[in-house]
Design a protein around this motif. Structure first.
Motif, PDB file in Angstrom:
ATOM      1  N   ASN A  76       5.539  11.567  -6.349  1.00  0.00           N
ATOM      2  CA  ASN A  76       5.653  12.092  -4.988  1.00  0.00           C
ATOM      3  C   ASN A  76       5.012  13.473  -4.855  1.00  0.00           C
ATOM      4  O   ASN A  76       5.255  14.207  -3.921  1.00  0.00           O
TER       5      ASN A  76
ATOM      6  N   GLU B 251       3.167  20.946   7.565  1.00  0.00           N
ATOM      7  CA  GLU B 251       2.942  19.727   8.330  1.00  0.00           C
ATOM      8  C   GLU B 251       1.520  19.247   8.108  1.00  0.00           C
ATOM      9  O   GLU B 251       0.601  20.056   7.951  1.00  0.00           O
ATOM     10  N   LYS B 252       1.352  17.944   8.159  1.00  0.00           N
ATOM     11  CA  LYS B 252       0.009  17.379   8.083  1.00  0.00           C
ATOM     12  C   LYS B 252      -0.866  17.975   9.187  1.00  0.00           C
ATOM     13  O   LYS B 252      -0.427  18.114  10.334  1.00  0.00           O
TER      14      LYS B 252
ATOM     15  N   VAL C 232      -1.297  16.402   4.184  1.00  0.00           N
ATOM     16  CA  VAL C 232      -0.006  15.709   4.272  1.00  0.00           C
ATOM     17  C   VAL C 232       1.104  16.699   4.618  1.00  0.00           C
ATOM     18  O   VAL C 232       0.928  17.905   4.511  1.00  0.00           O
ATOM     19  N   SER C 233       2.261  16.130   4.999  1.00  0.00           N
ATOM     20  CA  SER C 233       3.427  16.969   5.234  1.00  0.00           C
ATOM     21  C   SER C 233       4.258  17.042   3.959  1.00  0.00           C
ATOM     22  O   SER C 233       4.243  16.120   3.152  1.00  0.00           O
ATOM     23  N   GLY C 234       4.993  18.102   3.815  1.00  0.00           N
ATOM     24  CA  GLY C 234       5.864  18.203   2.648  1.00  0.00           C
ATOM     25  C   GLY C 234       6.191  19.626   2.314  1.00  0.00           C
ATOM     26  O   GLY C 234       5.912  20.552   3.081  1.00  0.00           O
TER      27      GLY C 234
ATOM     28  N   ASN D  14       6.723  14.034   1.783  1.00  0.00           N
ATOM     29  CA  ASN D  14       7.875  13.363   2.371  1.00  0.00           C
ATOM     30  C   ASN D  14       7.488  12.234   3.327  1.00  0.00           C
ATOM     31  O   ASN D  14       8.338  11.520   3.818  1.00  0.00           O
ATOM     32  N   LYS D  15       6.184  12.111   3.617  1.00  0.00           N
ATOM     33  CA  LYS D  15       5.759  11.000   4.479  1.00  0.00           C
ATOM     34  C   LYS D  15       4.577  10.291   3.813  1.00  0.00           C
ATOM     35  O   LYS D  15       3.429  10.681   4.025  1.00  0.00           O
TER      36      LYS D  15
ATOM     37  N   ASP E 216       3.304   7.538   4.361  1.00  0.00           N
ATOM     38  CA  ASP E 216       2.433   6.827   5.303  1.00  0.00           C
ATOM     39  C   ASP E 216       1.206   7.660   5.678  1.00  0.00           C
ATOM     40  O   ASP E 216       0.166   7.112   6.041  1.00  0.00           O
ATOM     41  N   GLU E 217       1.375   8.948   5.587  1.00  0.00           N
ATOM     42  CA  GLU E 217       0.278   9.825   5.995  1.00  0.00           C
ATOM     43  C   GLU E 217      -0.974   9.606   5.149  1.00  0.00           C
ATOM     44  O   GLU E 217      -2.085   9.878   5.590  1.00  0.00           O
TER      45      GLU E 217
END
Lengths: 450, 172
Positions: B64, B94-95, B115-117, B149-150, B152-153
């Motif tokens: 991750n 944030e992405k 990506v976000s995270g 954390n996403k 899908d991004e």
């Protein structure tokens, strides 16, 4: 990533402003104001790499979308007579104030910068406006638009001066060379070509009406080339390729000579803080002469990028950035351009305001500043008091290749403008400590013939 | 450009073990060994596919954790990087949001996260020696690591081939 510099200008404004400017084609935050002023529709969010590539004709990647992206149609960018040379030397061509010029060649800007400070570099400045002004009333004519004492200027000498407006604002900065009492040679900024031409023609008309005679000859950039050879070895380079005695040619002096059977003008001046020359010559010999210069050891081509970082270190103003119509010479720290005789006569445009400012002071002053630990500070960044109050803006700035730290110019209230004083600058929402620094940032190396 | 990248990738992949050994020889301070072992950890990313954004960042994901840098095309366009401002460790990003900046003599360019995270590490070597971005944009010049954390991004990003096509097709 890679959307250059926009933030530098928008940092002090609301996000609305940022959005408006997001897609602006701003090849460099420091040197290309005119293109940054263009507002581009929001949906065209683009990163700079793309725009730069698009403006890079050498890669054949020009996109028609560039033109359609602008709200106002822009005229076809112009070329100097040395354009082919830039392309052949793989210059990274950009649109600078409507001119296709190299921002750099294959070498990094910092390397080119250091080369100029160590040896010599050749810059094509053929986009600048070269004007021959002559006639029996020409001294009076040029004095009526500027702040310098041309009457008492020695023949063969050159002077930096400014065109001012009735409010004392600077219309352009320029160098005037006196060939004799009836003949002058003027070099002014490319970005102010239209304004300068208009100003001169208008005044010529006024003079005509008063029965006075002045002849203006605007030299065609495709017929008359202008190059700047700058750096500590510039004099020896010139000596090697032409019969010219430079021992008595000191800084801000000009000589006319003949090379390859053609008349050229060599003026010891420049925009880098180094010893150097600006050579005005007919286009037909430009390639040959430039090649001869480049064939001397340790002489390289340099582009607008190095030109900008060099002039910044030398503390020299860039029109449209550090000085403009809203700025007076006094505010810009250019009071020395107002000649003593002209102050007494008080007969230049904006004299009333300028003389009053000399006497009683100004509300803002141009300063140099150094950031010891922190990012480069670019045009548009806010200047704050040590207490955190926003009091001014950066007008030029960037990393200094010579000093290895970030330097900048900007305007602050005069009470903050003393050397060694501490202030803050804001970059991307964070503040950094900066010190008000005497300019030039890097010691100049002008030739005084002493 | 495409070829250059592909070649570079091959080159780094092939020579990586050598490079690592060189580090060992050149530096023997314990801190550097730590760095060395970290590089090894990074090297796993070589087997992992690299994804790209239209703004020329790349990301490799292992578990991750995503490692983020800028592409060769980007570093070439930017020129010599003299200052790198990277996102603070612990910050949430944030992405496509601005999370830092890279500066060359010529200009400043903002850094956007692919990506976000949560930022779990930034490359302090790059902060000290920003030129690593130019000399080794896919290896020593990585910028920061994110705990995704996403996931899908990642789907919206380009793989190497698509990115090379993207560069060829003139992003304008």
């Amino acid at each position: 990533m890679i959307r250059f510099g926009v933030r530098g200008r928008s940092v002090c404004f609301e996000s609305l402003d940022k959005h408006l400017k997001l897609g602006s084609i701003r090849e460099s935050s420091t040197i290309f104001k005119s293109s940054s002023e263009r507002t581009i529709p929001k949906q065209r969010l683009r990163c700079l790499i793309d725009s730069e590539t698009r403006s890079n004709e050498t890669e054949g990647r020009r996109s028609s979308s560039t033109a359609s992206a602008s709200t106002a149609p822009t005229p076809e960018p112009r070329k100097t007579c040395l354009h082919d040379l830039h392309v052949e030397n793989r210059g990274k061509i950009i649109n600078f104030s409507g001119w296709l010029l190299p921002v750099q060649y294959q070498e990094a800007i910092a390397a080119s910068h250091q080369h100029t400070r160590t040896f010599a570099s050749l810059f094509d400045v053929g986009h600048m406006l070269q004007t021959q002004v002559s006639g029996k009333d020409v001294t009076e004519f040029l004095e009526s638009l500027t702040t310098s004492d041309l009457k008492n200027l020695n023949t063969g000498s050159a002077v930096l001066t400014v065109f001012t407006n009735e409010n004392g604002g600077i219309l352009d900065d320029l160098i005037i060379t006196k060939d004799n009492d009836d003949k002058y040679f003027v070099v002014s900024n490319a970005a102010r070509r239209d304004e300068d031409t208009e100003l001169l023609l208008q005044q010529q008309e006024n003079y005509k009406r008063r029965g006075k005679s002045v002849k203006l000859q605007f030299l065609d950039p495709l017929e008359q080339s202008l190059v700047a050879l700058q750096g500590p070895t510039a004099a020896s380079v010139l000596r090697a390729i032409m019969k010219i005695n430079l021992t008595h040619l000191s800084f801000m002096n000009s000589v006319e000579t003949t090379v390859f059977g053609n008349p050229i003008r060599v003026t010891r001046c420049g925009y880098t803080g180094e010893d150097g020359f600006e050579i005005s010559m007919p286009a037909k010999i430009a390639r040959t002469l430039v090649q001869a210069i480049l064939d001397t050891p340790d002489t390289k081509l340099a582009g607008l990028g190095a030109r900008d970082s060099l002039r910044l270190e030398a503390g020299l103003c860039l029109y449209g950035h550090d000085i403009d119509e809203e700025t007076t010479p006094v505010e810009a720290g250019l009071t020395w351009l107002i000649a003593k005789r002209r102050r007494e006569e008080a007969n230049f445009p904006g004299a009333k305001r300028i003389l009053s400012q000399i006497k009683t002071g100004t509300v803002k002053k141009r300063i140099g500043l150094t950031v010891v630990h922190g990012p480069p500070v670019r045009e548009g960044a806010c200047i704050l008091t040590p207490e955190g109050e926003r009091v001014g803006k950066i007008t030029s700035g960037g990393p200094s290749p010579t000093l290895g730290r970030s330097i900048a110019m900007g305007y602050v209230p005069p009470e903050l403008a003393h050397y060694g004083g501490g202030i803050l600058v804001e970059v991307r929402g964070k503040t950094y400590k900066a010190t008000v620094t005497k300019m030039p940032f890097v010691k100049t190396n002008y030739y005084t013939a002493k | 450009m495409a070829k250059v990248i592909v070649q570079m990738t091959k080159y780094t992949a092939k020579t990586f073990s050598h490079t690592s050994r060189e580090y060992l020889f050149n530096f023997s301070a314990p801190k550097v060994s730590l760095y060395f072992s970290r590089s090894i950890a990074n090297s796993r990313s070589l087997n992992v596919e690299r994804f790209y954004t239209e703004k020329h960042e790349w990301i490799t994901v292992d578990g991750n954790i995503g490692i983020i840098g800028i592409s060769n095309y980007a570093q070439e366009a930017l020129g010599d990087v003299v200052y790198a401002q990277l996102p603070d460790v612990g910050s949430e990003i944030e992405k496509e949001a601005e999370c830092g900046a890279l500066e060359s003599v010529k200009a400043a360019s903002e850094l956007y996260s692919p990506v976000s995270g949560k930022v779990i590490e930034k490359n302090e070597e790059v902060e000290k020696t920003p030129s690593l971005i130019n000399t080794s944009c896919y290896e020593r010049g990585w910028l920061f690591k994110v705990e995704l954390n996403k996931f899908d991004e990642l789907k919206g990003l380009m793989n190497e081939k698509a990115y090379n096509e993207f560069l060829k097709s003139d992003p304008a």
